[in-house]
Scaffold this active site. Structure first.
Site, short mmCIF file in Angstrom:
data_model
loop_
_atom_site.label_atom_id
_atom_site.label_comp_id
_atom_site.label_asym_id
_atom_site.label_seq_id
_atom_site.Cartn_x
_atom_site.Cartn_y
_atom_site.Cartn_z
CE LYS A 42 -4.51 0.81 0.36
NZ LYS A 42 -5.57 -0.06 -0.13
P1 NAD Z 1 -13.05 7.68 -2.63
O1 NAD Z 1 -12.01 8.70 -2.46
O2 NAD Z 1 -13.59 7.41 -3.99
O3 NAD Z 1 -14.31 8.00 -1.69
C1 NAD Z 1 -14.18 8.21 -0.31
C2 NAD Z 1 -15.53 8.70 0.19
O4 NAD Z 1 -15.47 8.80 1.62
C3 NAD Z 1 -15.92 10.09 -0.32
O5 NAD Z 1 -17.30 10.13 -0.55
C4 NAD Z 1 -15.56 10.99 0.84
O6 NAD Z 1 -16.28 12.21 0.87
C5 NAD Z 1 -15.95 10.08 1.99
N1 NAD Z 1 -15.35 10.48 3.26
C6 NAD Z 1 -14.09 10.89 3.51
N2 NAD Z 1 -13.96 11.23 4.81
C7 NAD Z 1 -15.17 11.02 5.37
C8 NAD Z 1 -15.69 11.19 6.67
N3 NAD Z 1 -14.93 11.66 7.66
N4 NAD Z 1 -16.99 10.86 6.91
C9 NAD Z 1 -17.77 10.38 5.91
N5 NAD Z 1 -17.33 10.20 4.65
C10 NAD Z 1 -16.06 10.52 4.40
O7 NAD Z 1 -12.46 6.33 -1.99
P2 NAD Z 1 -12.91 4.84 -2.27
O8 NAD Z 1 -12.07 4.30 -3.38
O9 NAD Z 1 -14.39 4.79 -2.36
O10 NAD Z 1 -12.41 4.10 -0.94
C11 NAD Z 1 -13.19 4.11 0.24
C12 NAD Z 1 -12.66 3.03 1.19
O11 NAD Z 1 -12.73 1.75 0.54
C13 NAD Z 1 -11.21 3.19 1.62
O12 NAD Z 1 -11.06 2.70 2.93
C14 NAD Z 1 -10.45 2.27 0.66
O13 NAD Z 1 -9.21 1.84 1.19
C15 NAD Z 1 -11.44 1.14 0.56
N6 NAD Z 1 -11.28 0.32 -0.64
C16 NAD Z 1 -11.32 0.88 -1.87
C17 NAD Z 1 -11.24 0.06 -2.98
C18 NAD Z 1 -11.36 0.62 -4.38
O14 NAD Z 1 -11.46 -0.18 -5.32
N7 NAD Z 1 -11.38 1.92 -4.57
C19 NAD Z 1 -11.05 -1.32 -2.84
C20 NAD Z 1 -11.03 -1.85 -1.55
C21 NAD Z 1 -11.15 -1.02 -0.46
#
Ligand code: NAD
Length: 423
Positions: free
Chosen positions: A111
């Site tokens: 990561k």
């Molecule tokens: P992203 O940046 O697309 O979206 C993140 C979202 O979380 C946004 O809507 C943002 O406004 C919101 N957010 C941020 N801080 C916040 C808070 N304090 N309270 C409420 N909402 C808040 O990110 P993503 O790709 O959707 O990833 C989200 C999570 O999923 C992360 O933990 C990431 O590690 C995990 N994840 C992502 C993927 C992927 O394919 N993108 C895969 C596995 C896990």
């Protein structure tokens, strides 16, 4: 979450290490190999000076933590977020090792990211920053060494820039990175794969527990890549999504939100809105209210530490599906367990993304593109095998889903590592 007071006391690595130790307690792993499983293979920190278009100079830190490569090249996302640091990188890299192993992928775990807020940079500044980061990672990234992907604050454009900067040294190697734009060797389905997987594991869990998903309500924290697609697929599966939020706040409707319309307003429209600006037939709520609302299923899909010892006892849902990585702290896990709340752990619940990334890598290596139907069907069968393995272990051993998932994953990595020797 990452920026509030809980972050100061939350140590994500302590959390992941405690899950690992519990799993190791059930396995027969040589002490030296136990030690290797607990520590990263390599940690890289780089300085990233950036001259902004207004002439000012910013210096960011870039990170890449490679946890384990016993089963294949390191694999894991890049996070562009102010809260990104080495400690979080170590915890998230370790999780990737277990996630790829649980899904049966020939990858290890890594990561990384940059401690910046991408939204505060212009497109040109961001491109410069990402390309500089990639140059600093010369020798670290590679299709058979370490393959980055998007995570929080990051998407297909950033992956295209990494591919471009890497190709300056190594020529055309699209398989150095996954989550690329489709016109550049990306795969169909990657954007929605994680949310698709979350919806699938939720459906399978509901079936196992005799819960009628069509009568169930869902609340989702985080309306980014993961939260949006999870909401959309769960709505298609018949569930009623009653609350969603982003970092600005949430919206709630007891009869169900119109997810398509919310996606259009926050994502697809040129004038993108934040959730707190949404107008219409819904009530505005805070993120704290979302976590404690009356939904049957709660999906934290934003950042780590969303559900912690301060708010765990307010959760009313009886199933938590970890869309985000480490959204539930170990202390909160105990409270939820005591209150009878089941948790589908991150390494299973959100594995659809890395499974899809694997299929993108396979397509790049084959030099052929698969149809969307094939990609989605391959994701579903890999994820369903992982889910069934975990569910059977839960029943056989009478242990929680997280521990069962860890036991399976850690055993696979330990066996690979012990066979290779590492001396
Ligand atoms: P992203 O940046 O697309 O979206 C993140 C979202 O979380 C946004 O809507 C943002 O406004 C919101 N957010 C941020 N801080 C916040 C808070 N304090 N309270 C409420 N909402 C808040 O990110 P993503 O790709 O959707 O990833 C989200 C999570 O999923 C992360 O933990 C990431 O590690 C995990 N994840 C992502 C993927 C992927 O394919 N993108 C895969 C596995 C896990």
């Amino acid at each position: 979450m990452s920026k509030n007071k809980d972050k100061t006391t939350f140590n994500p690595l302590e959390c992941t290490q405690s899950y690992l130790s519990e799993a190791l307690g059930r396995l027969d792993v040589e002490p030296m190999h136990e030690m290797l499983l607990k520590t990263p293979y390599r940690e890289v920190t780089v300085e990233l000076p950036l001259r902004k278009s207004d002439g000012s100079l910013c210096v960011f830190q870039g990170y890449r933590v490679q946890h384990n490569q016993a089963r294949g090249p390191f694999k894991g996302g890049l996070r562009l977020h102010k809260g990104m640091d080495l400690g979080l990188g170590k915890a998230l890299a370790e999780i990737m090792t277990w996630k790829t192993a649980l899904a049966g992928l020939p990858f290890g775990g890594a990561k990384g990211g940059i401690n910046c807020n991408a939204r505060e940079l212009s497109k040109l500044e961001l491109e410069q920053l990402i390309k500089k980061f990639t140059r600093r990672m010369n020798g670290i990234f590679g299709y058979d060494r370490d393959i980055p992907a998007p995570d929080v604050g990051c998407g297909a454009s950033e992956m295209a820039w990494i591919y471009d900067a890497h190709s300056q040294y190594y020529g055309h190697q699209p398989d150095v990175v996954t989550g690329k734009p489709i016109h550049l060797g990306g795969t169909e389905g990657r954007v929605e794969a994680t949310g698709f997987g979350i919806a699938k594991v939720t459906q399978w869990m509901a079936e196992r527990r005799g819960i009628d998903l069509e009568k169930s309500t869902v609340a989702i924290q985080g309306f980014g890549n993961v939260g949006r697609s999870a909401a959309s697929y769960l709505e298609q599966a018949g569930a009623t999504v009653i609350a969603v939020s982003d970092s600005s706040g949430g919206v709630y409707s007891e009869n169900g939100l119109d997810i398509d319309s919310l996606i259009r307003k926050t994502f697809e429209n040129k004038k993108k809105q934040i959730i707190s600006d949404i107008k219409g037939d819904c009530e505005h709520i805070s993120n704290a209210e979302l976590l404690s609302c009356n939904a049957d299923i709660l999906i934290p899909a934003a950042l780590d530490c969303a559900i912690n010892e301060d708010n765990a006892s307010t959760v009313k849902a009886n199933l938590v599906v970890e869309g985000a990585n480490i959204p539930v702290t170990c202390e909160a896990e105990k409270i939820l367990g005591d209150n009878g709340v089941a948790i589908i752990p991150d390494i299973l619940a959100n594995a659809g993304g890395v499974i899809c990334s694997y299929f993108e890598w396979v397509q790049n290596r084959e030099g052929r593109m698969w149809s969307r139907e094939r990609v989605m069907s391959e994701i579903e069968s890999a994820l369903s095998a992982a889910f069934n393995n975990v569910a059977e272990t839960v029943e056989k051993e009478d242990i929680p889903y997280r521990l069962a998932a860890y036991v399976i994953a850690v055993d696979r990595v330990a066996k690979a590592q012990q066979s290779r020797g590492f001396l």
